[in-house]
Design a protein around this motif. Structure first.
Motif, mmCIF file in Angstrom:
data_model
loop_
_atom_site.group_PDB
_atom_site.id
_atom_site.type_symbol
_atom_site.label_atom_id
_atom_site.label_comp_id
_atom_site.label_asym_id
_atom_site.label_seq_id
_atom_site.Cartn_x
_atom_site.Cartn_y
_atom_site.Cartn_z
ATOM 1 N N GLY A 49 0.775 6.730 -1.676
ATOM 2 C CA GLY A 49 -0.867 4.426 -1.699
ATOM 3 C C GLY A 49 0.403 4.119 -0.460
ATOM 4 N N GLY A 50 0.938 4.180 0.254
ATOM 5 C CA GLY A 50 0.837 4.187 1.804
ATOM 6 C C GLY A 50 2.458 2.891 1.719
ATOM 7 N N ALA A 51 3.362 3.243 1.485
ATOM 8 C CA ALA A 51 4.625 2.233 1.187
ATOM 9 C C ALA A 51 5.028 3.206 1.929
ATOM 10 C CB ALA A 51 4.876 2.512 -0.171
ATOM 11 N N GLY A 52 4.980 4.130 1.911
ATOM 12 C CA GLY A 52 5.884 4.361 2.973
ATOM 13 C C GLY A 52 6.044 4.575 4.477
ATOM 14 N N ARG A 53 4.927 4.584 4.713
ATOM 15 C CA ARG A 53 3.621 3.969 6.208
ATOM 16 C C ARG A 53 4.026 2.781 6.508
ATOM 17 N NH1 ARG A 53 0.712 5.380 10.275
ATOM 18 N NH2 ARG A 53 0.021 7.945 9.330
ATOM 19 N N LEU A 54 3.997 1.593 5.215
ATOM 20 C CA LEU A 54 4.723 0.318 5.685
ATOM 21 C C LEU A 54 6.195 0.124 5.780
ATOM 22 C CD1 LEU A 54 3.460 -3.182 5.229
ATOM 23 C CD2 LEU A 54 4.003 -2.531 2.201
#
Length: 339
Positions: free
Chosen positions: A138-143
């Motif tokens: 869900g994009g948490a790693g990119r954040l």
């Protein structure tokens, strides 16, 4: 892309959670040792760094936590170290190629060798990126990753012109690594886990005292050690891809303990830094564009994912995004948008 996650500076009250993250991160994650004193000191130093209370900003260490804004649960962390190799040595092995030839024997060989170096003095380091299993996707790693570069963009004078990242090498669940077993163990007389803890808790003088000072020919190492030079841990493959996407490149330099790769890039050329820009925030229909947005306040930075619409230098988004950023309508912010 929008979610309730927000990256914000660590506080002393997250110590218990940080200990849990250290335990979950597993062997070889040097920047998150399962060590109470070290973790408390890192939280204290991070708090002083963000508040500007350090007498020497070049020693600053900034630890950020991923928090679910709705539940308050901590899902992970990442960090920026303003400068490495300044207060203590930052040792690595550089892989060099040695060309040897003999006309009499009609032979020529190009042999790789490992040379101990301390050449990255003053580089800023990004690291300590760890995301709990329940929060992956869900994009948490990119954040987690990109928030560090938006922190640099908020106050570039606090950071070096060059940025590096070390990735954990091949280490199994018991703390065994072929690279250490082939080299380090013979010179240090200790297991990898013990050396790893020493590197996190001392000034690294023991490395200078015990590490061999002469080149080590790679061809003399056992195959299992040669194969892991420059390879990252399976859990770090995603982080490596994000670093490469940002513009980091392998420098033929590896960690002296596990052989994991070191990558580097000019700060100004990191994609998130280069492509981010300031906008004015206004309430409006949150459709059309998505990205990662920061309140651009260094001491109390907040970074979150956001959906919205961009018109000139105005970004229209939801009240939930403004709430996560601790901003009011009309405030300025820094945004990186997906292409």
């Amino acid at each position: 892309m929008s979610s309730s996650y927000v990256m914000r500076p660590s506080r002393l009250d997250v110590f218990d959670v940080l200990m849990q993250l250290a335990e979950e991160s597993g062997p070889g994650f040097t920047s998150l040792p399962v060590h109470e004193r070290i973790l408390r000191e890192r939280l204290e130093k991070s708090e002083k760094s963000f508040s500007g209370k350090l007498e020497q900003p070049q020693y600053g260490k900034y630890l950020m936590m991923l928090e679910d804004h709705e539940s308050g649960e901590i899902g992970g962390c990442s960090a920026v170290k303003a400068g490495v190799g300044i207060d203590q040595p930052f040792f690595n092995y550089r892989v060099i190629t040695v060309a040897q030839a003999s006309q009499a024997a009609d032979r020529r060989f190009d042999l790789d060798a490992l040379v101990l170096t301390n050449e990255f003095v003053g580089f800023t380091e990004v690291g300590t990126l760890f995301l709990r299993a329940a929060h992956r996707g869900g994009g948490a790693g990119r954040l987690l990753a990109q928030s560090r570069y938006l922190l640099m963009a908020a106050n570039p004078d606090r950071f070096g012109d060059m940025v590096l990242a070390e990735l954990r090498g091949v280490v199994d669940g018991d703390g065994k690594t072929p690279f250490w077993d082939a080299i380090g163990y013979h010179f240090f007389g200790m297991e990898f886990t013990e050396a790893d803890i020493l590197s996190a808790t001392t000034d690294n003088q023991f490395i200078l005292d015990l590490m061999p000072k002469y080149p080590i020919y790679v061809d003399l190492l056992p195959p299992e050690a040669r194969e892991v030079i420059g390879r990252c841990h399976a859990d770090g493959v995603g982080a490596m891809k994000l670093l490469e996407w940002e513009g980091f490149r392998f420098e033929r330099t590896v960690d002296i303990f596990d052989g994991g790769p070191l990558v580097a890039a000019p700060r100004s050329m990191i994609r998130t830094v280069r492509e981010s820009h300031e906008v004015t925030l206004k309430l409006g229909e949150a459709t059309g564009r998505s990205g990662i947005i920061s309140n651009d306040k260094f001491a109390d930075i907040r970074v979150t994912m956001a959906d919205g619409a961009l018109a000139d230098d105005v970004f229209y988004t939801s009240s939930a995004v403004l709430d996560r950023l601790n901003l009011s309508e009309g405030a300025r912010a820094r945004i990186w948008l997906r292409s």
